[in-house]
Design an enzyme around this catalytic site. Structure first.
Site, short mmCIF file in Angstrom:
data_model
loop_
_atom_site.label_atom_id
_atom_site.label_comp_id
_atom_site.label_asym_id
_atom_site.label_seq_id
_atom_site.Cartn_x
_atom_site.Cartn_y
_atom_site.Cartn_z
N ASN A 43 0.84 -1.20 0.00
CA ASN A 43 0.00 0.00 0.00
C ASN A 43 0.87 1.25 0.00
O ASN A 43 1.97 1.27 0.55
CB ASN A 43 -0.99 0.00 1.17
CG ASN A 43 -0.36 -0.02 2.55
OD1 ASN A 43 0.61 -0.73 2.80
ND2 ASN A 43 -0.92 0.75 3.46
N GLU A 45 0.11 5.15 0.76
CA GLU A 45 -0.84 6.19 1.15
C GLU A 45 -0.39 7.55 0.61
O GLU A 45 0.78 7.73 0.24
CB GLU A 45 -0.94 6.25 2.68
CG GLU A 45 -1.54 5.00 3.27
CD GLU A 45 -1.61 5.02 4.79
OE1 GLU A 45 -2.20 4.09 5.34
OE2 GLU A 45 -1.06 5.95 5.43
N CYS A 54 -4.03 0.80 -2.63
CA CYS A 54 -4.03 -0.41 -1.81
C CYS A 54 -2.98 -1.38 -2.35
O CYS A 54 -2.65 -1.37 -3.53
CB CYS A 54 -5.40 -1.07 -1.84
SG CYS A 54 -6.71 -0.12 -1.06
N GLU A 56 -3.30 -4.56 -2.89
CA GLU A 56 -3.87 -5.44 -3.90
C GLU A 56 -3.89 -4.75 -5.26
O GLU A 56 -3.54 -5.36 -6.28
CB GLU A 56 -5.30 -5.85 -3.51
CG GLU A 56 -5.39 -6.59 -2.20
CD GLU A 56 -5.59 -5.69 -0.98
OE1 GLU A 56 -6.13 -6.17 0.02
OE2 GLU A 56 -5.20 -4.50 -1.02
N CYS A 87 -10.40 -4.60 0.78
CA CYS A 87 -11.51 -3.66 0.88
C CYS A 87 -12.48 -3.89 -0.29
O CYS A 87 -12.17 -4.63 -1.23
CB CYS A 87 -11.00 -2.22 0.89
SG CYS A 87 -10.34 -1.66 -0.71
N CYS A 90 -11.05 -3.06 -3.78
CA CYS A 90 -10.08 -4.07 -4.24
C CYS A 90 -10.76 -5.38 -4.59
O CYS A 90 -10.33 -6.09 -5.50
CB CYS A 90 -8.98 -4.27 -3.21
SG CYS A 90 -7.79 -2.91 -3.22
#
Length: 136
Positions: A43, A45, A54, A56, A87, A90
C-alpha cells in the site's frame, strides 16, 4: 498451487516497504496469474487521501504491466493482528481479473491462513464485456 508459507515470508519481508504514514497500517499483497507467475505490491498512502493505492491494486497493476490478465490467487498480509481481507474497491478490482474460483488468501502475522473465493467475498461483482463497451 504455490507455496503459501514462502509467499507469507515474502509478504512479511515487503511490509516495511509500504508507505503508510497516515494510518500506520502496512499491507503487502501478491497476485498469482493463471500462468503461475507472482506479482507483488504494497500500500502507498497519500496526503490527498483518495489518491492512495491499496497493496492489492498495486500488485494487480504490476501483474497487468507484465502482461498477466487472469488471476488464479491473491494473497494479503498486514501489520495488524489477525486476518485482513481486501476492501470493497479491491474486491471489485480482483473480480475484474479473476479466473472463476479465484482464491483470496489472508495471512496473519501469527501464521493463521484464511481462504475465500472472490465470489464469496463479492457475490454480486460485475464484469463488463469489452466488446460491448463504447469506444470514443
Amino acid at each position: 498451487m504455490t507455496d503459501t508459507s514462502a509467499i507469507a515470508a515474502e509478504l512479511r519481508r515487503l511490509l516495511p516497504h509500504a508507505h503508510a504514514p497516515y494510518s500506520g497500517v502496512r499491507v503487502a499483497a501478491a497476485v498469482e496469474g493463471a500462468d503461475g507467475r507472482l506479482h507483488y505490491g504494497v500500500n502507498v498512502e497519500n496526503a490527498a487521501y483518495p489518491q492512495g493505492l491499496c497493496a492489492e491494486a498495486s500488485a494487480i497493476s504490476a501483474a497487468v504491466t507484465q502482461g498477466t490478465s487472469r488471476l488464479a490467487r491473491v494473497y494479503v498480509a498486514s501489520s495488524l493482528p489477525g486476518l485482513v481481507w481486501p476492501c470493497g474497491g479491491c474486491r471489485q478490482k480482483i473480480f475484474e481479473f479473476a479466473s472463476e474460483g479465484c482464491e483470496v488468501v489472508a495471512l496473519s502475522p501469527d501464521g493463521e491462513v484464511g481462504r475465500q473465493t472472490i465470489e464469496q467475498l463479492l457475490p454480486l461483482g460485475f464484469r463488463l464485456d469489452p466488446a460491448q463497451v463504447r469506444r470514443a
